[in-house]
Design a protein around this motif. Structure first.
Motif, PDB file in Angstrom:
ATOM      1  N   LEU A  53       1.031  -1.219  -0.059  1.00  0.00           N
ATOM      2  CA  LEU A  53      -0.248   0.044  -0.119  1.00  0.00           C
ATOM      3  C   LEU A  53       0.987   1.341   0.136  1.00  0.00           C
ATOM      4  N   THR A  54       0.561   2.241  -0.702  1.00  0.00           N
ATOM      5  CA  THR A  54       1.399   3.618  -0.861  1.00  0.00           C
ATOM      6  C   THR A  54       0.229   4.707  -0.255  1.00  0.00           C
ATOM      7  N   LEU A  55       0.563   5.262   0.765  1.00  0.00           N
ATOM      8  CA  LEU A  55      -0.099   6.288   1.371  1.00  0.00           C
ATOM      9  C   LEU A  55       0.491   7.613   0.905  1.00  0.00           C
ATOM     10  N   THR A  56      -0.373   8.554   0.451  1.00  0.00           N
ATOM     11  CA  THR A  56      -0.061   9.839   0.262  1.00  0.00           C
ATOM     12  C   THR A  56       0.289  10.657   1.430  1.00  0.00           C
ATOM     13  N   VAL A  60      -0.859  10.092   5.506  1.00  0.00           N
ATOM     14  CA  VAL A  60       0.011   9.861   6.614  1.00  0.00           C
ATOM     15  C   VAL A  60      -0.364  10.831   7.661  1.00  0.00           C
ATOM     16  N   ASP A  61      -0.713  12.329   7.264  1.00  0.00           N
ATOM     17  CA  ASP A  61      -1.057  13.296   8.166  1.00  0.00           C
ATOM     18  C   ASP A  61      -2.348  12.827   8.987  1.00  0.00           C
ATOM     19  N   LEU A  62      -3.426  12.454   7.834  1.00  0.00           N
ATOM     20  CA  LEU A  62      -4.761  12.051   8.787  1.00  0.00           C
ATOM     21  C   LEU A  62      -4.693  10.913   9.562  1.00  0.00           C
ATOM     22  N   LEU A  63      -3.931  10.080   9.340  1.00  0.00           N
ATOM     23  CA  LEU A  63      -3.767   9.043  10.292  1.00  0.00           C
ATOM     24  C   LEU A  63      -2.805   9.201  11.381  1.00  0.00           C
ATOM     25  N   GLN A  64      -2.181  10.424  11.318  1.00  0.00           N
ATOM     26  CA  GLN A  64      -0.940  10.656  12.533  1.00  0.00           C
ATOM     27  C   GLN A  64      -0.142   9.609  12.717  1.00  0.00           C
ATOM     28  N   VAL A  65       0.546   9.118  11.639  1.00  0.00           N
ATOM     29  CA  VAL A  65       1.500   8.058  11.773  1.00  0.00           C
ATOM     30  C   VAL A  65       2.742   8.359  11.438  1.00  0.00           C
ATOM     31  N   CYS A  69       5.376   2.832  12.648  1.00  0.00           N
ATOM     32  CA  CYS A  69       4.029   2.720  13.151  1.00  0.00           C
ATOM     33  C   CYS A  69       3.236   1.591  12.478  1.00  0.00           C
ATOM     34  N   ARG A  70       2.595   0.775  13.056  1.00  0.00           N
ATOM     35  CA  ARG A  70       1.683  -0.243  12.448  1.00  0.00           C
ATOM     36  C   ARG A  70       0.306   0.365  12.064  1.00  0.00           C
ATOM     37  N   ILE A  71      -0.003   0.037  10.873  1.00  0.00           N
ATOM     38  CA  ILE A  71      -1.136   0.237  10.025  1.00  0.00           C
ATOM     39  C   ILE A  71      -1.882  -1.046   9.699  1.00  0.00           C
ATOM     40  N   GLY A  97      -1.477  -5.629  12.052  1.00  0.00           N
ATOM     41  CA  GLY A  97      -1.207  -4.481  10.828  1.00  0.00           C
ATOM     42  C   GLY A  97       0.436  -4.594  10.737  1.00  0.00           C
ATOM     43  N   ASN A  98       0.673  -3.708   9.447  1.00  0.00           N
ATOM     44  CA  ASN A  98       2.395  -3.817   9.086  1.00  0.00           C
ATOM     45  C   ASN A  98       2.851  -2.448   9.303  1.00  0.00           C
ATOM     46  N   LEU A  99       4.143  -2.525   9.369  1.00  0.00           N
ATOM     47  CA  LEU A  99       4.735  -1.291   9.634  1.00  0.00           C
ATOM     48  C   LEU A  99       4.884  -0.453   8.285  1.00  0.00           C
ATOM     49  N   LEU A 100       4.952   1.013   8.574  1.00  0.00           N
ATOM     50  CA  LEU A 100       5.021   1.835   7.584  1.00  0.00           C
ATOM     51  C   LEU A 100       6.178   2.314   7.473  1.00  0.00           C
ATOM     52  N   SER A 101       6.767   2.160   6.188  1.00  0.00           N
ATOM     53  CA  SER A 101       8.198   2.600   5.711  1.00  0.00           C
ATOM     54  C   SER A 101       8.582   4.055   5.689  1.00  0.00           C
ATOM     55  N   GLY A 102       9.710   4.445   5.683  1.00  0.00           N
ATOM     56  CA  GLY A 102      10.226   5.827   5.485  1.00  0.00           C
ATOM     57  C   GLY A 102       9.680   6.186   4.282  1.00  0.00           C
ATOM     58  N   LYS A 103       9.292   5.666   3.342  1.00  0.00           N
ATOM     59  CA  LYS A 103       8.650   5.975   1.911  1.00  0.00           C
ATOM     60  C   LYS A 103       7.167   5.973   1.874  1.00  0.00           C
ATOM     61  N   ASN A 104       6.609   6.013   3.245  1.00  0.00           N
ATOM     62  CA  ASN A 104       5.100   5.758   3.203  1.00  0.00           C
ATOM     63  C   ASN A 104       4.274   4.761   2.520  1.00  0.00           C
ATOM     64  N   THR A 105       5.059   3.342   2.740  1.00  0.00           N
ATOM     65  CA  THR A 105       4.490   2.302   2.258  1.00  0.00           C
ATOM     66  C   THR A 105       4.466   1.319   3.120  1.00  0.00           C
TER      67      THR A 105
END
Length: 180
Positions: A53-56, A60-65, A69-71, A97-105
């Protein structure tokens, strides 16, 4: 260097030499990893790939992660449909959940990926009644799915309209049947 050897006499004769150049400069190889860059889009959008999954930045800001962080994605009933919801493991009060990477994936493959792909590949995030959890509204609607039994509202399914008319202290059990 090239030499000639006379086997009968054991004599060795120098013939010549060839120059071979060796490139000692470090070669750069192409990595198999995709060169995914952070999506700085302020709109809260989640994109599904075959394995992630790729998050814009807006998502990321809306989820406050933040990174590491685990999503998680879970499914819940909205109206008569079963729809995906996204949030942090803390918002869902679970340890999944799975960890968010530094590239928001987020790694998201296998059966989970296939299930979510039924709802589309590009998702907009809409708020739910729960804080920190958002509906994922995809670009296509899935085939009609049966809602799991644990998500069925039992009060809507049962026809129990006369329970309010029964007195709490009634001890008359003559109307009950005990046969199996």
């Amino acid at each position: 260097m090239h030499y000639s050897v006379d086997e009968a006499t054991g004599e060795i004769t120098f013939i010549g030499k060839d120059e071979i150049k060796v490139d000692t400069a470090k070669k750069t190889s192409t990595s198999r990893k995709s060169s995914t860059k952070k999506d700085e889009n302020p709109e809260p959008i989640v994109t599904l790939d075959s394995t992630k999954l790729t998050l814009t930045q807006g998502a990321v800001d809306l989820l406050q992660v933040c990174e590491d962080c685990r999503i998680d994605i879970k499914y819940d009933k909205k109206g008569k449909q079963l729809l995906p919801k996204i949030g942090t493991d803390a918002a869902f009060k679970s340890k999944g959940g799975n960890l968010l990477s530094g590239k928001n994936t987020v790694r998201y493959g296998g059966a989970n990926n296939k299930k979510l792909a039924g709802y589309g590949t590009t998702f907009k995030m809409e708020p739910t009644e729960d804080e920190g959890i958002y509906w994922l509204v995809g670009d296509k609607m899935p085939e009609e799915q049966e809602v799991p039994k644990e998500l069925v509202n039992i009060e809507d399914e049962l026809d129990i309209t006369n329970l309010d008319a029964i007195e709490e202290e009634s001890t008359d059990l003559s109307g009950l049947s005990y046969t199996l």
